[in-house]
Design an enzyme around this catalytic site. Structure first.
Site, PDB file in Angstrom:
ATOM      1  N   GLY A   1       0.367 -15.117   0.319  1.00 22.01           N
ATOM      2  CA  GLY A   1      -0.643 -14.281  -0.640  1.00 22.01           C
ATOM      3  C   GLY A   1      -1.117 -12.874  -0.461  1.00 22.01           C
ATOM      4  O   GLY A   1      -0.798 -12.617   0.867  1.00 22.01           O
TER       5      GLY A   1
ATOM      6  N   ARG B   1      -3.965  -8.274   1.656  1.00 28.39           N
ATOM      7  CA  ARG B   1      -4.644  -7.079   1.498  1.00 28.39           C
ATOM      8  C   ARG B   1      -4.849  -6.021   0.275  1.00 28.39           C
ATOM      9  O   ARG B   1      -4.815  -4.571   0.120  1.00 28.39           O
ATOM     10  CB  ARG B   1      -4.647  -6.133   2.904  1.00 28.39           C
ATOM     11  CG  ARG B   1      -2.959  -5.835   2.412  1.00 28.39           C
ATOM     12  CD  ARG B   1      -2.282  -4.383   3.056  1.00 28.39           C
ATOM     13  NE  ARG B   1      -1.476  -4.394   3.707  1.00 28.39           N
ATOM     14  CZ  ARG B   1      -0.917  -3.823   4.165  1.00 28.39           C
ATOM     15  NH1 ARG B   1      -1.911  -2.869   4.850  1.00 28.39           N
ATOM     16  NH2 ARG B   1       0.219  -3.615   5.040  1.00 28.39           N
TER      17      ARG B   1
ATOM     18  N   GLY C   1      -7.140  -6.631   6.205  1.00 26.99           N
ATOM     19  CA  GLY C   1      -7.214  -6.826   4.696  1.00 26.99           C
ATOM     20  C   GLY C   1      -7.347  -5.186   4.490  1.00 26.99           C
ATOM     21  O   GLY C   1      -7.130  -4.343   3.304  1.00 26.99           O
TER      22      GLY C   1
ATOM     23  N   ARG D   1      -2.055   0.552  -7.065  1.00 25.28           N
ATOM     24  CA  ARG D   1      -0.356   0.723  -7.520  1.00 25.28           C
ATOM     25  C   ARG D   1      -0.408  -0.219  -8.470  1.00 25.28           C
ATOM     26  O   ARG D   1      -1.603  -1.163  -8.808  1.00 25.28           O
ATOM     27  CB  ARG D   1      -0.081  -0.607  -7.000  1.00 25.28           C
ATOM     28  CG  ARG D   1      -0.031  -0.470  -5.120  1.00 25.28           C
ATOM     29  CD  ARG D   1       0.967  -1.239  -4.165  1.00 25.28           C
ATOM     30  NE  ARG D   1       0.834  -2.918  -4.269  1.00 25.28           N
ATOM     31  CZ  ARG D   1       1.270  -3.509  -3.566  1.00 25.28           C
ATOM     32  NH1 ARG D   1       2.326  -3.641  -3.123  1.00 25.28           N
ATOM     33  NH2 ARG D   1       1.075  -5.370  -3.322  1.00 25.28           N
TER      34      ARG D   1
ATOM     35  N   ARG E   1       6.343 -12.312  -7.692  1.00 25.40           N
ATOM     36  CA  ARG E   1       7.411 -12.081  -6.607  1.00 25.40           C
ATOM     37  C   ARG E   1       8.498 -13.801  -6.365  1.00 25.40           C
ATOM     38  O   ARG E   1       7.691 -14.821  -6.699  1.00 25.40           O
ATOM     39  CB  ARG E   1       6.822 -12.618  -4.820  1.00 25.40           C
ATOM     40  CG  ARG E   1       6.267 -11.199  -4.704  1.00 25.40           C
ATOM     41  CD  ARG E   1       4.559 -10.961  -4.012  1.00 25.40           C
ATOM     42  NE  ARG E   1       3.714 -10.270  -4.849  1.00 25.40           N
ATOM     43  CZ  ARG E   1       3.654  -9.072  -3.804  1.00 25.40           C
ATOM     44  NH1 ARG E   1       4.176  -9.039  -2.538  1.00 25.40           N
ATOM     45  NH2 ARG E   1       3.012  -8.044  -3.455  1.00 25.40           N
TER      46      ARG E   1
ATOM     47  N   ASP F   1       8.625 -12.697  -0.016  1.00 23.45           N
ATOM     48  CA  ASP F   1       7.130 -12.323  -0.876  1.00 23.45           C
ATOM     49  C   ASP F   1       7.202 -11.172  -1.017  1.00 23.45           C
ATOM     50  O   ASP F   1       6.389 -10.542  -1.851  1.00 23.45           O
ATOM     51  CB  ASP F   1       6.200 -12.707   0.624  1.00 23.45           C
ATOM     52  CG  ASP F   1       6.918 -12.016   1.807  1.00 23.45           C
ATOM     53  OD1 ASP F   1       7.662 -12.487   2.735  1.00 23.45           O
ATOM     54  OD2 ASP F   1       5.989 -11.197   2.565  1.00 23.45           O
TER      55      ASP F   1
ATOM     56  N   ASP G   1       6.546  -3.861  -2.437  1.00 27.80           N
ATOM     57  CA  ASP G   1       6.145  -3.750  -1.087  1.00 27.80           C
ATOM     58  C   ASP G   1       6.411  -2.425  -0.635  1.00 27.80           C
ATOM     59  O   ASP G   1       7.354  -3.120   0.840  1.00 27.80           O
ATOM     60  CB  ASP G   1       6.147  -4.777  -0.395  1.00 27.80           C
ATOM     61  CG  ASP G   1       4.713  -6.088  -0.913  1.00 27.80           C
ATOM     62  OD1 ASP G   1       3.979  -5.216  -1.677  1.00 27.80           O
ATOM     63  OD2 ASP G   1       4.400  -6.886  -0.127  1.00 27.80           O
TER      64      ASP G   1
HETATM   65  P1  AMP Z   1       3.820  -7.849   4.329  1.00 28.52           P
HETATM   66  O1  AMP Z   1       5.802  -7.757   5.131  1.00 28.52           O
HETATM   67  O2  AMP Z   1       3.411  -6.156   3.918  1.00 28.52           O
HETATM   68  O3  AMP Z   1       4.000  -7.506   2.584  1.00 28.52           O
HETATM   69  O4  AMP Z   1       3.089  -8.334   4.525  1.00 28.52           O
HETATM   70  C1  AMP Z   1       3.533  -9.850   4.549  1.00 28.52           C
HETATM   71  C2  AMP Z   1       2.045 -10.889   4.788  1.00 28.52           C
HETATM   72  O5  AMP Z   1       1.116 -10.350   5.069  1.00 28.52           O
HETATM   73  C3  AMP Z   1       1.658 -10.634   3.403  1.00 28.52           C
HETATM   74  O6  AMP Z   1       0.695 -11.674   2.306  1.00 28.52           O
HETATM   75  C4  AMP Z   1       0.014  -8.778   3.468  1.00 28.52           C
HETATM   76  O7  AMP Z   1      -0.754  -9.985   2.341  1.00 28.52           O
HETATM   77  C5  AMP Z   1       0.176  -9.955   4.542  1.00 28.52           C
HETATM   78  N1  AMP Z   1      -0.463  -8.205   5.656  1.00 28.52           N
HETATM   79  C6  AMP Z   1      -0.416  -7.655   6.176  1.00 28.52           C
HETATM   80  N2  AMP Z   1      -0.923  -6.749   5.967  1.00 28.52           N
HETATM   81  C7  AMP Z   1      -2.125  -7.714   6.386  1.00 28.52           C
HETATM   82  C8  AMP Z   1      -3.635  -6.626   6.518  1.00 28.52           C
HETATM   83  N3  AMP Z   1      -3.912  -5.609   7.597  1.00 28.52           N
HETATM   84  N4  AMP Z   1      -3.882  -7.687   6.721  1.00 28.52           N
HETATM   85  C9  AMP Z   1      -4.155  -8.744   6.021  1.00 28.52           C
HETATM   86  N5  AMP Z   1      -3.281  -9.104   5.410  1.00 28.52           N
HETATM   87  C10 AMP Z   1      -2.814  -8.308   5.265  1.00 28.52           C
HETATM   88 MG    MG Z   2       4.917  -7.912   1.399  1.00 26.00          MG
END
Ligand code: AMP
Ligand code: MG
Length: 521
Positions: free
Chosen positions: A100, A103, A135, A192, A199, A269, A279
């Protein structure tokens, strides 16, 4: 600053009834309402004039307090309720359950000139999907996403966009290399923008939970809002929808291969249902042409998401999407038949793309051999992909093979390494290329013009972002603006900016941020 709202997502899809902003599993809902976190001292660093125009805004609007406060999360647009989306995903080949918007917070869906856009803040604080994280986002990763998404748009690659880049004024703790050395960094937020942020994982989560009702609701919503040309949702339309997602995914990844972009984290995702690059994390650009390269240190061992594997991973991800759609179709044959077309479609799209890079008017089936051989010689010694293809455009029909070799020599990283064992296959390749060019209908001049529209002169090399980040960390944002402007016209000659048409400098070879990036952001 006035937007025309078109908030279909929150109106047509089930909301999480719980309003508490605490990490938790959210069931039977596509999103949770959540308010962005207030920032202590926001400062706007850059806006995209092109994106402003798409939204019906101008530079004047972007200089208002209202703009700054809206796009850093300090105020909410009138008549809107921001929300975070619920989705799941396969990460590095394993089902990870609920992920989900951890952040990212969607501000609103708006309409302008018959286009629908979702405005989303990234780095605006915790949501029910934040799991154990904060976040927030730091400046370095925000600069990278901001610059790259707009650069990809100007390269003609399907992508989400970026409207603005801001500092929050708050400090964020990060362990950049995951080595126990955490430190504070400048917090940042980008806005963004995309037609939709849905997704593959937005469907998988409901299939995994056997919540077929919500699954059908979100698939129908997607078709009615973004694939309405397919008609009213039905079994047949679900299959057509899947086929179109497959086609768009191929188109997107073939573009990545064309420009030398490596996404770095092709988890499901991070696969947009609209076939847009989404992303931007530890992505990177090929400097030396290398099928085995990945910028993502987290993926260093298996290199699952390396340049040469991106098309294969696309198929793997589409298999997972097919599994997610199965419960509303209840018949595997249709989905399997579509998946079976992937390899052939991919080969054809790749052949066309590569022939265009070589400046051929028409792709012939037998060109696959010339292309395959080129991929081999390009990997004999480290050869800069961007430089190579721009220089290749100077090879004319009448040139002899040895001249070809001299023309592209500048794109080699280590001249000392160039021995006969490297030179000979190159000359052979140029001999074959010259023969092929003689059969082709384009003149040398026409070919050069065509090639220079396909082979960018300027891409966001990894060290370029890092230079802009280092400057920004010192409070100087000029380089962000310079790169932003440079990358607006990636195919044009820009003599005053020629310094960016160069190989990666040696200092950047093994520097963190230039060749190695972690998921920490
Ligand atoms: P990503 O690989 O960057 O697409 O992130 C994978 C998951 O981790 C997604 O659900 C993001 O929302 C969550 N995520 C990544 N960085 C953070 C963060 N600093 N705080 C909260 N959720 C995060
Ligand atoms: Mg992501």
């Amino acid at each position: 600053m006035k937007f025309t709202l078109k908030d279909t997502f929150v109106k047509e899809l089930p909301a999480d009834p719980i309003l508490e902003n605490e990490p938790r599993q959210v069931k039977n809902a596509c999103f949770s309402y959540v308010t962005p976190k207030k920032t202590s001292n926001p400062k706007l660093l850059h806006v995209s004039p092109e994106m402003l125009a798409e939204l019906g805004l101008d530079i004047g609007d972007s200089q208002s307090k209202e703009f700054l406060n809206t796009f850093t999360g300090n105020i909410v647009l009138p008549n809107t309720k921001p929300y975070a989306m619920c989705y799941g995903g396969y990460q590095f080949g394993h089902w990870a359950g609920q992920l989900g918007d951890g952040r990212a917070i969607n501000l609103a869906q708006v309409k302008h000139n018959n286009k629908q856009w979702t405005l989303q803040l990234k780095g605006a604080g915790e949501t029910p999907y934040s799991r154990t994280a904060d976040g927030l986002a730091v400046l370095r990763s925000s600069v990278r996403e901001y610059l790259c998404s707009e650069a990809m748009f100007h390269l003609g690659v399907p992508t989400t966009r970026a409207l603005s880049l801001s500092l929050t004024g708050d400090q964020v703790l990060r362990d950049m290399l995951y080595d126990g050395n955490a430190g504070y960094e400048n917090g940042a937020v980008i806005c963004r923008v995309a037609t939709s942020f849905l997704r593959f994982g937005s469907y998988q989560i409901f299939a995994a939970r056997q919540d077929t009702k919500t699954l059908k609701t979100v698939v129908d919503y997607t078709i009615q809002n973004y694939f309405s040309h397919l008609g009213k949702p039905s079994k047949q339309v679900y299959l057509q929808f899947f086929e179109e997602v497959l086609d768009r995914t191929i188109t997107m990844i073939v573009h990545w291969q064309r420009v030398g972009f490596v996404h770095g984290v092709m988890n499901t995702d991070n696969m947009s249902i609209l076939g847009e690059t989404i992303d931007y994390g530890p992505y990177g650009w090929l400097e030396g042409y290398d099928h085995g390269w990945t910028p993502n240190t987290t993926d260093n061992q298996h290199k699952r998401y390396r340049y040469g594997a991106q098309l294969d991973i696309g198929l793997w991800n589409l298999y997972q999407l097919a599994n997610a759609l199965f419960p509303i179709i209840n018949e595997a044959e249709g989905l399997e038949a579509i998946l079976k077309t992937y390899n052939e479609k991919t080969e054809e799209a790749y052949l066309h793309m590569m022939s265009a890079k070589l400046g051929l008017a028409n792709a012939l089936e037998r060109d696959a051999e010339l292309i395959y051989k080129l991929e081999e010689v390009l990997q004999l010694t480290e050869t800069d992909m961007t430089l190579f293809f721009r220089k290749l455009a100077d090879f004319s029909n009448d040139d002899i093979a040895s001249e070809g070799f001299s023309i592209i020599k500048e794109s080699f990283y280590s001249f000392d390494e160039i021995n006969e064992a490297i030179k000979r296959p190159w000359i052979t390749w140029f001999e074959n290329y010259a023969v092929r060019l003689k059969e082709d209908s384009l003149s040398a001049e026409e070919r050069k013009t065509a090639m220079n529209k396909t082979n960018p002169k300027y891409v966001l090399r990894n060290y370029m972002s890092q230079l802009a980040i280092d400057e920004a960390d010192k409070g100087n944002y000029d380089l962000i603006d310079e790169l932003f402007n440079l990358l607006k016209k990636p195919y044009d000659e820009q003599p005053e900016r020629e310094k960016w048409f160069a190989k990666r400098p040696e200092w950047a070879r093994n520097k963190v941020g230039c060749s190695m990036l972690s998921c920490s952001s």
